[in-house]
Design a protein around this motif. Structure first.
Motif, mmCIF file in Angstrom:
data_model
loop_
_atom_site.group_PDB
_atom_site.id
_atom_site.type_symbol
_atom_site.label_atom_id
_atom_site.label_comp_id
_atom_site.label_asym_id
_atom_site.label_seq_id
_atom_site.Cartn_x
_atom_site.Cartn_y
_atom_site.Cartn_z
ATOM 1 N N ALA A 144 0.824 -1.215 0.000
ATOM 2 C CA ALA A 144 0.000 0.000 0.000
ATOM 3 C C ALA A 144 0.856 1.261 0.000
ATOM 4 C CB ALA A 144 -0.933 -0.004 1.207
ATOM 5 N N THR A 145 2.108 1.159 0.414
ATOM 6 C CA THR A 145 2.983 2.330 0.483
ATOM 7 C C THR A 145 3.922 2.417 -0.716
ATOM 8 O OG1 THR A 145 4.705 1.141 1.747
ATOM 9 C CG2 THR A 145 2.913 2.190 2.996
ATOM 10 N N TRP A 146 3.721 1.597 -1.747
ATOM 11 C CA TRP A 146 4.602 1.582 -2.910
ATOM 12 C C TRP A 146 4.664 2.972 -3.539
ATOM 13 C CZ3 TRP A 146 3.052 1.418 -8.369
ATOM 14 C CH2 TRP A 146 4.145 1.200 -9.240
ATOM 15 N N GLN A 149 2.384 6.097 -2.696
ATOM 16 C CA GLN A 149 1.035 6.340 -3.214
ATOM 17 C C GLN A 149 -0.027 6.345 -2.112
ATOM 18 O OE1 GLN A 149 -0.221 3.183 -5.790
ATOM 19 N NE2 GLN A 149 0.417 1.560 -4.399
ATOM 20 N N ASN A 150 0.373 5.947 -0.902
ATOM 21 C CA ASN A 150 -0.601 5.932 0.189
ATOM 22 C C ASN A 150 -0.855 7.328 0.759
ATOM 23 O OD1 ASN A 150 2.184 5.667 1.087
ATOM 24 N ND2 ASN A 150 1.371 5.595 3.164
ATOM 25 N N ARG A 151 0.013 8.290 0.448
ATOM 26 C CA ARG A 151 -0.159 9.634 0.990
ATOM 27 C C ARG A 151 -1.374 10.306 0.355
ATOM 28 N NH1 ARG A 151 5.489 9.673 -0.304
ATOM 29 N NH2 ARG A 151 6.770 9.194 1.527
ATOM 30 N N PRO A 155 -10.589 7.134 -0.876
ATOM 31 C CA PRO A 155 -11.323 5.873 -0.721
ATOM 32 C C PRO A 155 -11.478 5.161 -2.064
ATOM 33 C CG PRO A 155 -12.383 7.609 0.546
ATOM 34 C CD PRO A 155 -11.307 8.272 -0.269
ATOM 35 N N GLU A 156 -11.374 3.838 -2.026
ATOM 36 C CA GLU A 156 -11.478 2.963 -3.191
ATOM 37 C C GLU A 156 -10.253 3.043 -4.101
ATOM 38 O OE1 GLU A 156 -13.816 0.786 -3.233
ATOM 39 O OE2 GLU A 156 -14.841 1.699 -1.521
ATOM 40 N N SER A 157 -9.221 3.804 -3.738
ATOM 41 C CA SER A 157 -7.993 3.823 -4.520
ATOM 42 C C SER A 157 -7.184 2.560 -4.196
ATOM 43 C CB SER A 157 -7.174 5.070 -4.191
ATOM 44 O OG SER A 157 -6.750 5.046 -2.826
ATOM 45 N N ARG A 163 -4.678 -1.464 2.050
ATOM 46 C CA ARG A 163 -4.702 -1.335 3.502
ATOM 47 C C ARG A 163 -5.936 -2.023 4.076
ATOM 48 N NH1 ARG A 163 -3.499 4.182 2.686
ATOM 49 N NH2 ARG A 163 -5.614 4.694 3.374
ATOM 50 N N GLY A 164 -7.053 -1.890 3.382
ATOM 51 C CA GLY A 164 -8.261 -2.562 3.836
ATOM 52 C C GLY A 164 -8.131 -4.069 3.806
#
Length: 223
Positions: A144-146, A149-151, A155-157, A163-164
């Motif tokens: 999720a942190t690749w 991109q998590n910053r 929602p739904e990305s 993460r969900g």
């Protein structure tokens, strides 16, 4: 600047289609420039299937035809073509992990008669799969942190979904543990029955008063 879809269209011929993929690539799916030229629902030249002929087609293929979009098989086939060199440098296992043999746990569960026996069986399973599932949770959280991109992920990305997914696996383990504790507590340490206690208090006779005795400060017997 031309899009990635156009670059893919001019690339070398793709690798053989994956199992379940369409045998022929749809021009409207590979070339973004061709999108919008055909009225939605109108027949295409040499389409993969006609609008009225859905026999043998998957729901994904039918949806892709209506929306003029790529199927899941298309997307994976293109990704496989574009990652051949990467997979050569970073070989990954081609086979899935062997499925664990859960027959001993199922046999023990069928034979369990008491809450304690049930708890022993459940905890043995959780202890066995916990380390592997925790590794999966950590890896999904890392994906999720690749590239950051998590910053500010919406929602739904993709990072939000990853993460969900990690959280769902962790929640499943926590829920199973909580179920075990509730079963044991109900058996060994059940909560008191407040209604029964209240009823007992109402029906128990009051304690009679103590008999009168010598009161402090009173005089002796009169003569």
């Amino acid at each position: 600047m031309e899009g990635r879809g156009a670059q893919l269209h001019r690339a070398a011929p793709p690798a053989p289609p994956r199992t379940g993929a369409l045998r022929h690539r749809r021009p409207h799916a590979l070339n973004p420039a061709s999108r919008g030229r055909t009225r939605p629902g109108a027949p295409l030249q040499n389409p993969d299937f006609e609008l009225y002929d859905n026999v043998g087609r998957t729901a994904d293929q039918i949806h892709a035809y209506h929306t003029r979009s790529a199927t899941k098989a298309d997307l994976h086939r293109w990704a496989d073509r574009d990652t051949e060199a990467f997979r050569t440098r970073h070989p990954l296992p081609n086979e899935p992990f062997p499925a664990p043999d859960l027959s001993p746990y199922r046999t023990a569960l069928d034979a369990a008669e008491t809450p304690a026996e049930f708890s022993t069986t459940l905890n043995a399973l959780l202890d066995a799969v916990g380390p592997f599932l925790n590794e999966v949770i950590d890896h999904l959280a890392a994906t999720a942190t690749w590239k950051g991109q998590n910053r500010g992920a919406e929602p739904e990305s993709p990072p939000w979904l990853l993460r969900g997914a990690a959280s769902s696996i962790a929640s499943a383990l926590a829920m199973a543990t909580e179920a075990d504790l509730k079963i044991l507590r109900a058996h060994y340490d059940p909560p008191p029955d407040l209604d029964a206690l209240l009823k007992q208090t109402r029906t128990t006779p009051a304690t009679p008063p103590a008999p009168p005795g010598h009161q402090p400060g009173s005089g002796g017997p009169r003569r």
